[in-house]
Structures are given as structure tokens and as C-alpha cells.
Write a protein that holds these residues in place. Structure first.
Motif, PDB file in Angstrom:
ATOM      1  N   VAL A 147       0.838  -1.200   0.000  1.00 57.84           N
ATOM      2  CA  VAL A 147       0.000   0.000   0.000  1.00 57.84           C
ATOM      3  C   VAL A 147       0.869   1.245   0.000  1.00 57.84           C
ATOM      4  O   VAL A 147       0.633   2.203  -0.758  1.00 57.84           O
ATOM      5  N   GLU A 148       1.903   1.258   0.834  1.00 51.70           N
ATOM      6  CA  GLU A 148       2.799   2.419   0.872  1.00 51.70           C
ATOM      7  C   GLU A 148       3.467   2.633  -0.486  1.00 51.70           C
ATOM      8  O   GLU A 148       3.555   3.775  -0.979  1.00 51.70           O
ATOM      9  N   THR A 149       3.935   1.552  -1.106  1.00 50.79           N
ATOM     10  CA  THR A 149       4.563   1.661  -2.420  1.00 50.79           C
ATOM     11  C   THR A 149       3.599   2.266  -3.436  1.00 50.79           C
ATOM     12  O   THR A 149       3.962   3.148  -4.228  1.00 50.79           O
ATOM     13  N   PHE A 150       2.365   1.800  -3.404  1.00 54.26           N
ATOM     14  CA  PHE A 150       1.339   2.297  -4.322  1.00 54.26           C
ATOM     15  C   PHE A 150       1.073   3.780  -4.082  1.00 54.26           C
ATOM     16  O   PHE A 150       1.006   4.585  -5.019  1.00 54.26           O
ATOM     17  N   ILE A 151       0.938   4.164  -2.831  1.00 52.33           N
ATOM     18  CA  ILE A 151       0.646   5.564  -2.514  1.00 52.33           C
ATOM     19  C   ILE A 151       1.823   6.467  -2.885  1.00 52.33           C
ATOM     20  O   ILE A 151       1.630   7.566  -3.426  1.00 52.33           O
ATOM     21  N   ARG A 152       3.030   6.033  -2.634  1.00 59.06           N
ATOM     22  CA  ARG A 152       4.195   6.833  -3.023  1.00 59.06           C
ATOM     23  C   ARG A 152       4.250   6.989  -4.546  1.00 59.06           C
ATOM     24  O   ARG A 152       4.663   8.039  -5.062  1.00 59.06           O
ATOM     25  N   HIS A 153       3.842   5.959  -5.245  1.00 66.18           N
ATOM     26  CA  HIS A 153       3.772   6.034  -6.703  1.00 66.18           C
ATOM     27  C   HIS A 153       2.792   7.131  -7.120  1.00 66.18           C
ATOM     28  O   HIS A 153       3.069   7.906  -8.051  1.00 66.18           O
ATOM     29  N   MET A 154       1.654   7.203  -6.441  1.00 66.93           N
ATOM     30  CA  MET A 154       0.677   8.249  -6.744  1.00 66.93           C
ATOM     31  C   MET A 154       1.203   9.628  -6.365  1.00 66.93           C
ATOM     32  O   MET A 154       0.970  10.614  -7.074  1.00 66.93           O
ATOM     33  N   VAL A 155       1.909   9.721  -5.255  1.00 66.02           N
ATOM     34  CA  VAL A 155       2.492  10.991  -4.829  1.00 66.02           C
ATOM     35  C   VAL A 155       3.469  11.504  -5.887  1.00 66.02           C
ATOM     36  O   VAL A 155       3.486  12.700  -6.225  1.00 66.02           O
ATOM     37  N   GLU A 156       4.286  10.605  -6.427  1.00 62.21           N
ATOM     38  CA  GLU A 156       5.254  10.984  -7.452  1.00 62.21           C
ATOM     39  C   GLU A 156       4.573  11.559  -8.694  1.00 62.21           C
ATOM     40  O   GLU A 156       5.178  12.308  -9.455  1.00 62.21           O
ATOM     41  N   ARG A 157       3.319  11.210  -8.877  1.00 66.38           N
ATOM     42  CA  ARG A 157       2.548  11.707 -10.017  1.00 66.38           C
ATOM     43  C   ARG A 157       1.589  12.823  -9.607  1.00 66.38           C
ATOM     44  O   ARG A 157       0.624  13.118 -10.291  1.00 66.38           O
ATOM     45  N   ASN A 158       1.881  13.433  -8.456  1.00 64.61           N
ATOM     46  CA  ASN A 158       1.111  14.580  -7.939  1.00 64.61           C
ATOM     47  C   ASN A 158      -0.325  14.243  -7.587  1.00 64.61           C
ATOM     48  O   ASN A 158      -1.194  15.112  -7.575  1.00 64.61           O
ATOM     49  N   GLY A 159      -0.578  12.969  -7.271  1.00 63.36           N
ATOM     50  CA  GLY A 159      -1.881  12.563  -6.770  1.00 63.36           C
ATOM     51  C   GLY A 159      -2.792  11.972  -7.821  1.00 63.36           C
ATOM     52  O   GLY A 159      -2.790  12.417  -8.981  1.00 63.36           O
ATOM     53  N   TRP A 160      -3.538  10.936  -7.414  1.00 62.31           N
ATOM     54  CA  TRP A 160      -4.592  10.334  -8.235  1.00 62.31           C
ATOM     55  C   TRP A 160      -5.898  10.390  -7.460  1.00 62.31           C
ATOM     56  O   TRP A 160      -5.896  10.515  -6.230  1.00 62.31           O
ATOM     57  N   PRO A 161      -7.021  10.244  -8.139  1.00 64.67           N
ATOM     58  CA  PRO A 161      -8.310  10.190  -7.435  1.00 64.67           C
ATOM     59  C   PRO A 161      -8.401   8.982  -6.508  1.00 64.67           C
ATOM     60  O   PRO A 161      -8.111   7.851  -6.920  1.00 64.67           O
ATOM     61  N   VAL A 162      -8.789   9.219  -5.262  1.00 65.11           N
ATOM     62  CA  VAL A 162      -8.947   8.139  -4.284  1.00 65.11           C
ATOM     63  C   VAL A 162     -10.297   8.303  -3.584  1.00 65.11           C
ATOM     64  O   VAL A 162     -10.869   9.391  -3.545  1.00 65.11           O
ATOM     65  N   SER A 163     -10.791   7.218  -3.019  1.00 61.56           N
ATOM     66  CA  SER A 163     -12.111   7.230  -2.391  1.00 61.56           C
ATOM     67  C   SER A 163     -12.066   7.846  -0.999  1.00 61.56           C
ATOM     68  O   SER A 163     -10.999   8.111  -0.433  1.00 61.56           O
ATOM     69  N   HIS A 164     -13.243   8.040  -0.419  1.00 63.51           N
ATOM     70  CA  HIS A 164     -13.413   8.774   0.840  1.00 63.51           C
ATOM     71  C   HIS A 164     -12.731   8.121   2.035  1.00 63.51           C
ATOM     72  O   HIS A 164     -12.443   8.787   3.033  1.00 63.51           O
ATOM     73  N   SER A 165     -12.442   6.818   1.965  1.00 61.53           N
ATOM     74  CA  SER A 165     -11.868   6.113   3.117  1.00 61.53           C
ATOM     75  C   SER A 165     -10.355   6.274   3.231  1.00 61.53           C
ATOM     76  O   SER A 165      -9.753   5.811   4.201  1.00 61.53           O
ATOM     77  N   LEU A 166      -9.732   6.941   2.274  1.00 63.24           N
ATOM     78  CA  LEU A 166      -8.276   7.130   2.287  1.00 63.24           C
ATOM     79  C   LEU A 166      -7.924   8.599   2.462  1.00 63.24           C
ATOM     80  O   LEU A 166      -8.536   9.479   1.855  1.00 63.24           O
ATOM     81  N   ARG A 167      -6.938   8.846   3.311  1.00 71.24           N
ATOM     82  CA  ARG A 167      -6.376  10.186   3.473  1.00 71.24           C
ATOM     83  C   ARG A 167      -4.861  10.098   3.331  1.00 71.24           C
ATOM     84  O   ARG A 167      -4.207   9.324   4.037  1.00 71.24           O
ATOM     85  N   VAL A 168      -4.335  10.874   2.393  1.00 72.56           N
ATOM     86  CA  VAL A 168      -2.893  10.897   2.140  1.00 72.56           C
ATOM     87  C   VAL A 168      -2.392  12.321   2.324  1.00 72.56           C
ATOM     88  O   VAL A 168      -2.930  13.258   1.725  1.00 72.56           O
ATOM     89  N   LYS A 169      -1.387  12.473   3.138  1.00 68.98           N
ATOM     90  CA  LYS A 169      -0.710  13.758   3.288  1.00 68.98           C
ATOM     91  C   LYS A 169       0.783  13.550   3.070  1.00 68.98           C
ATOM     92  O   LYS A 169       1.396  12.685   3.694  1.00 68.98           O
ATOM     93  N   TYR A 170       1.315  14.350   2.156  1.00 69.89           N
ATOM     94  CA  TYR A 170       2.751  14.313   1.902  1.00 69.89           C
ATOM     95  C   TYR A 170       3.264  15.737   2.089  1.00 69.89           C
ATOM     96  O   TYR A 170       3.116  16.599   1.223  1.00 69.89           O
ATOM     97  N   LEU A 171       3.814  15.993   3.269  1.00 72.52           N
ATOM     98  CA  LEU A 171       4.219  17.343   3.644  1.00 72.52           C
ATOM     99  C   LEU A 171       5.716  17.397   3.874  1.00 72.52           C
ATOM    100  O   LEU A 171       6.251  16.742   4.785  1.00 72.52           O
TER     101      LEU A 171
END
Length: 246
Positions: A147-171
Motif C-alpha cells: 500500500v505504501e509503495t502504491f501511494i508513493r507512486h501516486m504521490v510521485e505523479r502529484n496525486g490520483w483520485p482516491v475514495s473517501h476512506s483514504l487520506r494521504v498527506k505528503y508534507l
């Protein structure tokens, strides 16, 4: 006119195919140039006469109003109104189909093919424009590290659409992930609903290949149609699902 008629034929074929069987290829809306010899006006008239009965039926289907968007829904990164409701629709369908909670759902950004759905009526044709591909939903069983690998992949692409049950913060280089209001737990396994394109390595997601999965026999396009029809009015919010600040 000729290209418009050809497009109508293609769309009619897609509707007919979807009503009879599962189709695994994508719908092509690529413009093709044709060189027609002779009187082009006469050719246009002949073609128009030939397909007029089909085009009339097609227009009736594509112009069906499914629901109403209460506001403009643009496509943006890292979070958008358009992406939020699409990801929610994927999660809702996966949960209903499997009869269990899905950790979160993702819709890849590149799979959204129009920049905005404007405030007002939403037609079936608009959903076809939004999602012209015959992508289906797959539910992956991922461990915390995946899951972390997948989310970091999305972060590298400046974010993808995700559903209401997920919260991602990259600060400022620090990643914080919450799933259903709980911090990401590396000892847990998570069910993640995604388009089959992503599950099978698309958009550089090769790290998802070989993961345990359940394949749902549902075109995402049809899921979106049903979601809009069932909800009637769409009024999504920006909720801080994906926040990136460097």
C-alpha cells in the motif's frame, strides 16, 4: 459529417457489444481520415440514409439524462470533485459485489478522458466521453508495505483520485496515510479496488503484478452510469483526501 456518422456507428456497436457480452478491448475514438472519390455530398447522403435508423436509436440512448451535477466538476491534481465521485463509485460497487468492506479505491488520473463535467444534467453520452475505455474493476489484496509503495507512486505523479476512506498527506517529504481513520498498519492486509489497467501494470504500476486479486465483471463506465442514476444529484466535496506540499 462523415466522421460524425462513423463515430455514431462505432458507439452503437459498443452499446450492442456491452449488452451481450463482456468486451476486453478499448473503444477507439481516434479520428481517421478517409479519401472519398466522386461526389462527397452524394456519398454523405447515402451513408446518412443508411444509418439514420440506427443513429436515431443511438441518440435516444446517449441523450438519456441520468442525473444532475450540482456544480462544475473539474479534473485536477492532487484532488478533484470529478475524481472523488468516480473513486467513490468504484468503491461502492466493489463493496456491494463482494459483500465486504473495501479499504479504498483508486481511479488513475490518465483514465479520466475529459477535463470537466459541467453543472447541470449528466447524460449517458457524457459518461462515455468520460470513460471511453472498457476497463473493469479488480480488487487487490495488498499488505501494508505494498500500500505504501502504491501511494508513493501516486504521490510521485502529484496525486490520483482516491475514495473517501483514504487520506494521504505528503508534507515536506513526510508521508502520512490513514485508511478508515486509522494509520497505515504494516501488519495488516488491505483490499484495494482499482481499474484492471492499473492492476495489470499500467501507468508504471508493475509492482502490482502478481498480487492476489478478485476480478469483478463490471465495466467502470457502467458502474458510473448506475451510480449517477441511483444518486440522482451529484454534489461531491473537496475533503483533503490527497494533500501534497513540498
Amino acid at each position: 459529417m462523415f466522421k460524425n456518422l462513423l463515430f455514431s456507428i462505432v458507439m452503437l456497436f459498443c452499446l450492442s457489444a456491452n449488452s451481450c457480452k463482456r468486451v476486453l478491448h478499448k473503444v477507439s475514438t481516434k479520428d481517421t481520415s478517409y479519401q472519398i472519390k466522386g461526389n462527397s455530398a452524394m456519398v454523405d447522403k447515402e451513408v446518412e440514409d443508411l444509418i439514420r435508423p440506427y443513429k436515431t436509436d443511438l441518440d435516444l440512448v446517449m441523450n438519456e439524462v441520468l442525473g444532475v451535477s450540482m456544480q462544475d466538476m473539474p479534473k485536477r491534481k492532487p484532488e478533484s470533485l470529478l475524481g472523488n465521485w468516480m473513486a467513490d463509485a468504484i468503491q461502492e460497487h466493489a463493496e456491494k459485489t463482494l459483500g465486504k468492506q473495501i479499504s479504498f479505491a483508486v481511479q488513475n488520473y490518465g483514465g479520466i478522458r475529459i477535463p470537466i463535467i459541467n453543472k447541470g444534467p449528466i447524460t449517458r453520452g457524457k459518461i462515455f466521453e468520460l470513460m471511453p475505455f472498457d476497463n473493469t474493476i479488480e480488487v487487490l489484496n495488498l499488505d501494508g508495505k505494498q500500500v505504501e509503495t502504491f501511494i508513493r507512486h501516486m504521490v510521485e505523479r502529484n496525486g490520483w483520485p482516491v475514495s473517501h476512506s483514504l487520506r494521504v498527506k505528503y508534507l515536506n517529504g513526510i508521508l502520512d496515510v490513514e485508511i478508515n481513520e486509522e494509520s497505515l498498519d504494516y501488519s495488516k492486509e488491505y483490499l484495494v479496488a482499482v481499474p484492471d489497467y492499473i492492476a495489470n501494470g499500467g501507468s508504471d504500476c508493475n509492482f502490482l503484478l502478481g498480487t492476489e486479486r478478485e476480478i469483478l465483471n463490471a465495466l467502470i463506465r457502467n458502474v458510473l452510469v448506475d451510480y449517477v442514476k441511483n444518486k440522482g444529484n451529484l454534489d461531491p466535496k473537496i475533503e483533503g483526501r490527497f494533500v501534497i506540499k513540498n
